[in-house]
Design an enzyme around this catalytic site. Structure first.
Site, PDB file in Angstrom:
ATOM      1  N   LYS A 126       0.889  -1.319   0.206  1.00  0.00           N
ATOM      2  CA  LYS A 126       0.375  -0.460  -0.106  1.00  0.00           C
ATOM      3  C   LYS A 126       0.878   1.220  -0.131  1.00  0.00           C
ATOM      4  O   LYS A 126       0.527   1.710  -0.420  1.00  0.00           O
ATOM      5  CB  LYS A 126      -0.670  -0.032   0.910  1.00  0.00           C
ATOM      6  CG  LYS A 126      -2.298  -1.162   0.812  1.00  0.00           C
ATOM      7  CD  LYS A 126      -2.793  -1.138   2.835  1.00  0.00           C
ATOM      8  CE  LYS A 126      -2.242  -0.585   3.482  1.00  0.00           C
ATOM      9  NZ  LYS A 126      -1.377  -2.881   3.829  1.00  0.00           N
ATOM     10  N   ASN A 149      -2.990   6.006   5.969  1.00  0.00           N
ATOM     11  CA  ASN A 149      -2.448   4.866   6.803  1.00  0.00           C
ATOM     12  C   ASN A 149      -1.448   5.325   6.778  1.00  0.00           C
ATOM     13  O   ASN A 149      -0.003   4.756   6.938  1.00  0.00           O
ATOM     14  CB  ASN A 149      -3.450   3.802   6.594  1.00  0.00           C
ATOM     15  CG  ASN A 149      -2.718   2.382   7.598  1.00  0.00           C
ATOM     16  OD1 ASN A 149      -2.861   2.504   8.822  1.00  0.00           O
ATOM     17  ND2 ASN A 149      -2.007   1.251   7.269  1.00  0.00           N
ATOM     18  N   HIS A 196      -4.014  -9.729  10.556  1.00  0.00           N
ATOM     19  CA  HIS A 196      -4.993  -8.605  11.219  1.00  0.00           C
ATOM     20  C   HIS A 196      -6.171  -9.101  11.098  1.00  0.00           C
ATOM     21  O   HIS A 196      -7.357  -9.057  12.174  1.00  0.00           O
ATOM     22  CB  HIS A 196      -5.437  -7.405  10.225  1.00  0.00           C
ATOM     23  CG  HIS A 196      -4.249  -5.878  10.044  1.00  0.00           C
ATOM     24  ND1 HIS A 196      -3.476  -5.910  10.808  1.00  0.00           N
ATOM     25  CD2 HIS A 196      -4.272  -5.720   8.781  1.00  0.00           C
ATOM     26  CE1 HIS A 196      -2.415  -5.190  10.419  1.00  0.00           C
ATOM     27  NE2 HIS A 196      -2.922  -4.714   8.967  1.00  0.00           N
TER      28      HIS A 196
END
Length: 475
Positions: A126, A149, A196
């Site tokens: 990302k 983020n 996660h």
């Protein structure tokens, strides 16, 4: 801020989480009270929160701060939750029951300033793709900023956003999970692999959170989606069924279908090609990229597709691709001595990231350092990749013993060593490395058994490498 956003009102606002995101959101919302768009702001810090200088500052700004509890009382028109608070937690459930609407900080920023957004998500890649997409937009003469983020909150950019500026948002699964209206012009999904799960509980929930980035796209937008895993392929199929334009990121060696209107791939000669609405744009050969590895070819294709869809000229995309350099802690060269190269990939905090990083180096030339805080994830696929491509593996930290066991179970010629901590692992790796090889820190684990985060781990690794190289040169 757009005319649409000026018309928005939020009523009584609840903010969840006393931290960087909660503090910024509460401060921003408090600033809207005077204009009548917000009636009141209450921040619940959570069970472990305590009063202090930050809460005092917020209270001076008109925010009521509640510390030491996760049982929300009262009724709120709008709740904005910090990304560290799981949607499945009792804290979030309590807030949801007390609120008419609940979403996260990136969505608040979008509601306040909705034009010209690019959204990028995925388990890995990302930050590189977000930064590269921003740089490609800038190479085309467009104002652009990377937010989300990546470290710069989108809500902090809204107040001083330049005219015509694009916001390129790195969006985590946490940030996307509660999104409702978020609507980027280009949305990118790079991959979905296990991570996660303590937050999302299941892979299905995790993948569904990622898919929400496409929730509000329409026929005029572009969805850029990898073809590299089953979750992404299923998400792409659903996007196409809705009539969305889907640019498929093909895997290495895969050729597009003749009738495929939007796709991106590496041609047989190594040239990156992006096809949008049937028009092919040949960019640069992958050897011209400073970012190495097959995953970074895919990242470059995704960023290029986004830039082209935003109106950047092909020649500017080519120039931007050639100029881009590796980011810190992501396959970052950090030294060379006696023919041995040292690379910091501390950001590789899961097994899929390690498997991707290995493609950046010739097989048989890698001494890999693996370990850290054990997430308990399955190691079998990564272990097979390490056994096939590395000559030596040094396993360290809390996860070291389990890593070593998984690697030894592969058999073959891989030499497996164990060390207590990162420093000892580096020393063992340096002793084992031969000229022409690479000592690669790509740990497949978070860092919290020894460090505050992957950044500190990477910084320590680089300092240790520099000190040992300097000592060798003085000898």
């Amino acid at each position: 801020m757009s005319d649409t956003s000026r018309a928005r009102t939020y009523g009584d606002v609840l903010v969840l989480g006393l931290g960087k995101t909660g503090d910024a959101v509460a401060g921003y919302m408090a600033g809207l009270v005077q204009g009548g768009r917000v009636s009141s702001v209450v921040l619940y810090g959570g069970a472990k929160s305590q009063p202090g200088p930050v809460t005092e500052e917020l209270e001076r700004a008109g925010v009521r701060v509640v510390c030491g509890t996760e049982q929300v009382e009262g009724h709120y028109d709008t709740c904005i939750a910090s990304p560290g608070i799981s949607e499945f937690s009792d804290f979030c459930r309590s807030a949801d029951a007390a609120s008419d609407a609940i979403f996260g900080e990136p969505e608040l920023a979008w509601r306040e300033s909705p034009e010209r957004w690019v959204g990028i998500t995925g388990t890995n890649g990302k930050t590189t793709t977000t930064t590269l997409a921003r740089d490609l937009l800038r190479a085309g003469g467009l104002a652009a900023e990377a937010v989300g983020n990546i470290g710069r909150m989108a809500i902090g950019e809204v107040a001083h956003r330049a005219p015509g500026e694009w916001l390129v948002a790195e969006l985590s699964s946490f940030q996307l999970a509660g999104s409702r209206e978020l609507h980027p012009h280009v949305a990118v999904l790079l991959n979905v692999t296990p991570d996660h799960l303590y937050w999302h509980k299941t892979m299905e929930n995790y993948a569904a959170a990622k898919e929400r980035i496409f929730r509000n796209l329409d026929a005029g937008d572009l969805a850029v989606i990898s073809d590299g895993d089953d979750f992404c392929r299923a998400i792409a199929g659903r996007a196409r069924a809705r009539g969305l334009r889907v640019c498929r990121l093909l895997q290495a060696g895969e050729s597009p279908r003749a009738d495929e209107a939007c796709c991106a791939w590496e041609d047989t000669d190594g040239t990156l090609v992006v096809r949008i609405d049937g028009a092919d744009t040949r960019l640069v050969n992958k050897e011209a990229l400073s970012i190495k590895g097959e995953h970074n070819v895919e990242n470059a294709l995704a960023a290029s597709a986004a830039a082209l869809a935003c109106g950047v000229d092909a020649e500017d995309v080519r120039a931007g691709l050639r100029a881009f350099r590796p980011l810190e802690h992501r396959i970052e060269p950090c030294g060379e001595s006696a023919g041995v190269h040292y690379v910091n990939d501390s950001k590789a905090t899961n097994t899929d990231a390690v498997s991707k990083a290995l493609t950046a180096f010739p097989a048989g030339s890698i001494v890999i350092l693996l370990g850290g805080h054990d997430k308990g994830t399955d190691l079998s696929d990564m272990a097979a990749d390490v056994a096939r491509t590395c000559r030596v593996a040094v396993c360290f930290g809390e996860a070291g013993a389990r890593m070593a066991k998984a690697l030894r179970a592969q058999g073959g010629s891989l030499e497996v060593l164990e060390a207590a901590h990162l420093e000892q692992a580096l020393d063992a790796g340096m002793a084992a490395a031969r000229p022409g090889e690479t000592v690669l820190l790509s740990p497949a684990c978070s860092s919290f058994d020894e460090f505050s985060g992957f950044e500190e781990r990477g910084d320590v690794f680089k300092r240790l490498v520099a000190a040992r190289i300097a000592k060798k040169e003085r000898a």
